[in-house]
Write a protein that holds these residues in place. Structure first.
Motif, PDB file in Angstrom:
ATOM      1  N   LEU A 408       0.847  -1.195   0.000  1.00  0.00           N
ATOM      2  CA  LEU A 408       0.000   0.000   0.000  1.00  0.00           C
ATOM      3  C   LEU A 408       0.879   1.240   0.000  1.00  0.00           C
ATOM      4  N   GLY A 409       1.025   1.870  -1.174  1.00  0.00           N
ATOM      5  CA  GLY A 409       1.763   3.123  -1.285  1.00  0.00           C
ATOM      6  C   GLY A 409       3.255   2.911  -1.204  1.00  0.00           C
ATOM      7  N   ASP A 410       3.959   3.971  -1.380  1.00  0.00           N
ATOM      8  CA  ASP A 410       5.412   3.978  -1.284  1.00  0.00           C
ATOM      9  C   ASP A 410       5.796   4.455   0.104  1.00  0.00           C
ATOM     10  N   GLU A 411       6.589   3.661   0.832  1.00  0.00           N
ATOM     11  CA  GLU A 411       6.897   3.969   2.223  1.00  0.00           C
ATOM     12  C   GLU A 411       7.691   5.256   2.385  1.00  0.00           C
ATOM     13  N   GLU A 412       8.260   5.756   1.299  1.00  0.00           N
ATOM     14  CA  GLU A 412       9.042   6.970   1.416  1.00  0.00           C
ATOM     15  C   GLU A 412       8.276   8.193   0.947  1.00  0.00           C
ATOM     16  N   ASP A 413       7.109   8.007   0.324  1.00  0.00           N
ATOM     17  CA  ASP A 413       6.364   9.145  -0.203  1.00  0.00           C
ATOM     18  C   ASP A 413       5.944  10.092   0.899  1.00  0.00           C
ATOM     19  N   ALA A 414       5.513   9.527   2.011  1.00  0.00           N
ATOM     20  CA  ALA A 414       5.003  10.377   3.082  1.00  0.00           C
ATOM     21  C   ALA A 414       6.080  11.305   3.615  1.00  0.00           C
ATOM     22  N   ALA A 415       7.311  10.794   3.695  1.00  0.00           N
ATOM     23  CA  ALA A 415       8.382  11.599   4.254  1.00  0.00           C
ATOM     24  C   ALA A 415       8.846  12.679   3.287  1.00  0.00           C
ATOM     25  N   SER A 416       8.631  12.481   1.979  1.00  0.00           N
ATOM     26  CA  SER A 416       9.138  13.425   0.987  1.00  0.00           C
ATOM     27  C   SER A 416       8.077  14.375   0.472  1.00  0.00           C
ATOM     28  N   SER A 417       6.797  14.164   0.853  1.00  0.00           N
ATOM     29  CA  SER A 417       5.726  14.962   0.266  1.00  0.00           C
ATOM     30  C   SER A 417       5.397  16.215   1.063  1.00  0.00           C
ATOM     31  N   VAL A 418       5.968  16.372   2.248  1.00  0.00           N
ATOM     32  CA  VAL A 418       5.622  17.494   3.099  1.00  0.00           C
ATOM     33  C   VAL A 418       6.529  18.678   2.790  1.00  0.00           C
ATOM     34  N   GLU A 419       5.927  19.821   2.462  1.00  0.00           N
ATOM     35  CA  GLU A 419       6.691  20.989   2.059  1.00  0.00           C
ATOM     36  C   GLU A 419       6.838  21.959   3.231  1.00  0.00           C
ATOM     37  N   VAL A 420       7.477  21.484   4.296  1.00  0.00           N
ATOM     38  CA  VAL A 420       7.779  22.342   5.437  1.00  0.00           C
ATOM     39  C   VAL A 420       9.218  22.072   5.840  1.00  0.00           C
ATOM     40  N   ASP A 421       9.718  22.924   6.714  1.00  0.00           N
ATOM     41  CA  ASP A 421      11.077  22.753   7.213  1.00  0.00           C
ATOM     42  C   ASP A 421      11.195  21.374   7.860  1.00  0.00           C
ATOM     43  N   LEU A 450       5.100   3.771  16.514  1.00  0.00           N
ATOM     44  CA  LEU A 450       4.486   4.992  15.997  1.00  0.00           C
ATOM     45  C   LEU A 450       5.540   5.939  15.427  1.00  0.00           C
ATOM     46  N   GLU A 451       6.765   5.911  15.973  1.00  0.00           N
ATOM     47  CA  GLU A 451       7.858   6.711  15.421  1.00  0.00           C
ATOM     48  C   GLU A 451       8.078   6.373  13.945  1.00  0.00           C
ATOM     49  N   TYR A 452       8.021   5.086  13.626  1.00  0.00           N
ATOM     50  CA  TYR A 452       8.241   4.659  12.241  1.00  0.00           C
ATOM     51  C   TYR A 452       6.990   4.859  11.395  1.00  0.00           C
ATOM     52  N   LEU A 453       5.836   4.555  11.961  1.00  0.00           N
ATOM     53  CA  LEU A 453       4.589   4.739  11.211  1.00  0.00           C
ATOM     54  C   LEU A 453       4.395   6.199  10.820  1.00  0.00           C
ATOM     55  N   SER A 454       4.799   7.117  11.686  1.00  0.00           N
ATOM     56  CA  SER A 454       4.628   8.536  11.395  1.00  0.00           C
ATOM     57  C   SER A 454       5.501   8.987  10.241  1.00  0.00           C
ATOM     58  N   ARG A 455       6.523   8.206   9.898  1.00  0.00           N
ATOM     59  CA  ARG A 455       7.382   8.515   8.758  1.00  0.00           C
ATOM     60  C   ARG A 455       6.941   7.775   7.491  1.00  0.00           C
ATOM     61  N   SER A 487      -8.370   4.174  10.774  1.00  0.00           N
ATOM     62  CA  SER A 487      -8.589   2.883  10.122  1.00  0.00           C
ATOM     63  C   SER A 487      -7.639   2.637   8.963  1.00  0.00           C
ATOM     64  N   SER A 488      -6.753   3.571   8.658  1.00  0.00           N
ATOM     65  CA  SER A 488      -5.829   3.385   7.532  1.00  0.00           C
ATOM     66  C   SER A 488      -4.548   4.164   7.789  1.00  0.00           C
ATOM     67  N   ARG A 489      -3.534   3.843   7.034  1.00  0.00           N
ATOM     68  CA  ARG A 489      -2.264   4.547   7.171  1.00  0.00           C
ATOM     69  C   ARG A 489      -2.397   6.004   6.751  1.00  0.00           C
ATOM     70  N   GLU A 490      -3.231   6.252   5.738  1.00  0.00           N
ATOM     71  CA  GLU A 490      -3.421   7.620   5.278  1.00  0.00           C
ATOM     72  C   GLU A 490      -3.996   8.497   6.395  1.00  0.00           C
ATOM     73  N   GLU A 491      -4.962   7.945   7.142  1.00  0.00           N
ATOM     74  CA  GLU A 491      -5.546   8.713   8.241  1.00  0.00           C
ATOM     75  C   GLU A 491      -4.508   8.974   9.327  1.00  0.00           C
ATOM     76  N   LEU A 492      -3.688   7.983   9.610  1.00  0.00           N
ATOM     77  CA  LEU A 492      -2.666   8.173  10.635  1.00  0.00           C
ATOM     78  C   LEU A 492      -1.652   9.228  10.205  1.00  0.00           C
ATOM     79  N   LEU A 493      -1.215   9.167   8.930  1.00  0.00           N
ATOM     80  CA  LEU A 493      -0.208  10.117   8.447  1.00  0.00           C
ATOM     81  C   LEU A 493      -0.747  11.536   8.413  1.00  0.00           C
TER      82      LEU A 493
END
Length: 509
Positions: A408-421, A450-455, A487-493
């Motif tokens: 489900l998704g690319d595990e690195e997309d979440a970490a690279s998609s945020v446009e903040v410092d 949760l440290e890893y899930l948040s990334r 209920s999903s990773r998207e909601e958690l992220l």
């Protein structure tokens, strides 16, 4: 927040290398162990008593096989048992050293002491088990540090064993006993590493892991525990067992005497392992080894083995055939130690399972090869086994890559998609995790995941990085979802990836 960082540094594959010179005393201990088959062959050549050494190794392996089953079953019944105490270790070390000395006296005597040697084999097997488990406890660190010190000890053990094989029998016997003294007494004399520094942290992590085990994910039976353990480490462990079988069933010597392929292969594998441990890398160490180093080793071995028999590349491949197998063995043993340190499985259980499988395969190899003498008849069979294992490595790599494409998704997309410092986002993430852990009653282990899930990392990555089974990781993740009301990773992220909320969170501090 600082405690959280310490927690992650211990288990994270990118942790810093630590300086522990006393761990290098494992080298003399390895060089003195008779049930390591290359060492047994050196003892056979020095003493000239092939039948006696055969009986010795068989008795040691059989005794260790039975005791490892008892130890594993007891560890399942008593999951909080940490291992043998100081008095037991001291007694085991003394018995081990005295048995080594008595063994050499019997082997060098020009008489038949068959029954006495068998009895000494049983005593050596029994006394060596607490010492090996104590060494495993002394190495309770992350996998990178374990592999570094294991590789350094492997080099020293190989050089010591090769040097001993060049000496006359009596001086070699004396040095064998001295190696047993240095390696056997070291875990007791140098003190418990886990009582200071990183050891206190390790003890706290193991206690937290046991107390935070989710319902149904703990050690509830020998079969379940063994199945969970194998799900984490089956591939490198299989390579370790193939290496043991090959070494036990066939004898490899480049010069027909002392220059054994096991020692050359072990030294080469150790040098490469040290280089991998010391090189800077951003990829987690476990994934770097599994996805790059091991496949590269396999590819080189296949290429060298594909040249015509008698050619220089073929001889080169034959001389270093133990290199990939020894590297896999180092990685498997380092992973086992790191798994025990991570706390999901107790140290005695991991040790018992590893010792049982190792001694069982040793007995099978000796039976197939005809004992320590080991004829060349097993050569073609062994080569097929090695190639079969290489094929398993390649198939597993392809299967893992295929699974990754469909996760489900690319595990690195979440970490690279945020446009903040990034630093701002990282501070906000830790603030949110701390708040959620308190508010929603997350356990220490769940907070860690949760440290890893948040990334954006998934269960497979988390399981490999933290040395827990995939089933256990998924159970923890389900509990985290339930407690957070998602209920999903998207909601958690979405909780962590809102840049404006990050600004608000930091301004409110």
């Amino acid at each position: 927040m600082n405690d959280s960082h310490a927690f992650l540094r211990y288990l994270n594959a990118r942790s810093k290398l630590v300086l522990r010179p006393s761990l290098l005393l494992l080298g003399p201990f390895l060089a003195s162990m008779p049930f390591f088959i290359p060492n047994a062959r050196i003892i056979r050549d020095l003493s000239g008593n092939a039948a006696g050494v055969d009986s010795l190794v068989l008795a040691m392996a059989a005794a260790c096989l039975v005791l490892s089953v008892v130890l594993g079953l007891y560890a399942v019944k008593k999951p909080r048992w940490a291992g043998f105490g100081g008095a037991a270790l001291c007694a085991a070390a003394v018995v081990y050293v005295l048995s080594q000395a008595a063994l050499w006296v019997l082997l060098l005597a020009e008489r038949d002491f068959g029954a006495a040697i068998v009895c000494l084999g049983v005593v050596l097997g029994v006394s060596s088990m607490p010492l090996v488990m104590a060494w495993m406890g002394r190495y309770a660190m992350d996998v990178r540090n374990v592999m570094l010190y294991g590789a350094l000890s492997c080099i020293s053990a190989s050089l010591l064993a090769w040097g001993l094989s060049l000496l006359p029998a009596v001086p070699a016997a004396i040095l064998f006993v001295l190696c047993a003294v240095a390696g056997g007494l070291a875990p007791h004399v140098t003190g418990d590493r886990r009582s200071t520094g990183q050891g206190r942290e390790a003890r706290g992590l193991e206690a937290a892991a046991l107390s935070d085990a989710p319902s149904g994910a703990g050690v509830v039976g020998f079969g379940d525990s063994l199945r969970n353990l194998l799900s984490v480490i089956w591939l490198p462990l299989l390579g370790f067992l193939v290496c043991i079988f090959v070494s036990a069933s066939c004898e490899f010597s480049l010069d027909g005497a002392t220059l054994r392929s096991e020692f050359i292969g072990g030294a080469i594998a150790a040098v490469i392992a040290i280089a991998v441990c010391l090189m800077p890398h951003k990829t987690p160490f476990v994934l770097l080894v599994e996805k790059l180093v091991i496949p590269a080793f396999v590819a080189v071995s296949i290429i060298l083995g594909g040249f015509p028999a008698g050619s220089s590349p073929f001889y080169l491949g034959a001389s270093v055939i133990f290199s990939p197998m020894m590297f896999l063995s180092l990685f498997a043993l380092a992973s086992l130690v790191a798994i025990a340190a991570a706390g999901e499985f107790s140290l005695p259980f991991v040790f018992g399972a590893a010792f049982f499988s190792g001694n069982l395969v040793t007995l099978l190899g000796l039976a197939a090869g005809g004992g320590i003498a080991s004829s060349d008849a097993m050569g073609p069979v062994v080569w097929v086994m090695i190639c079969g294992y290489f094929a398993v490595v390649i198939i597993n790599l392809g299967y893992s890559s295929w699974r990754q494409l469909f996760r489900l998704g690319d595990e690195e997309d979440a970490a690279s998609s945020v446009e903040v410092d990034p630093e701002l986002l990282e501070a906000y993430r830790h603030q949110q995790i701390d708040a959620l852990a308190v508010e929603r009653g997350l356990t220490n282990r769940e907070r860690e995941l949760l440290e890893y899930l948040s990334r954006g990392y998934g269960s497979s990555f988390i399981a490999k990085t933290l040395f827990i089974s995939d089933n256990t990781a998924r159970t923890h993740i389900r509990n985290i979802y339930r407690k957070l009301g998602v209920s999903s990773r998207e909601e958690l992220l979405s909780i962590f990836n809102d840049g404006s909320r990050a600004d608000e969170g930091l301004l409110s501090r």
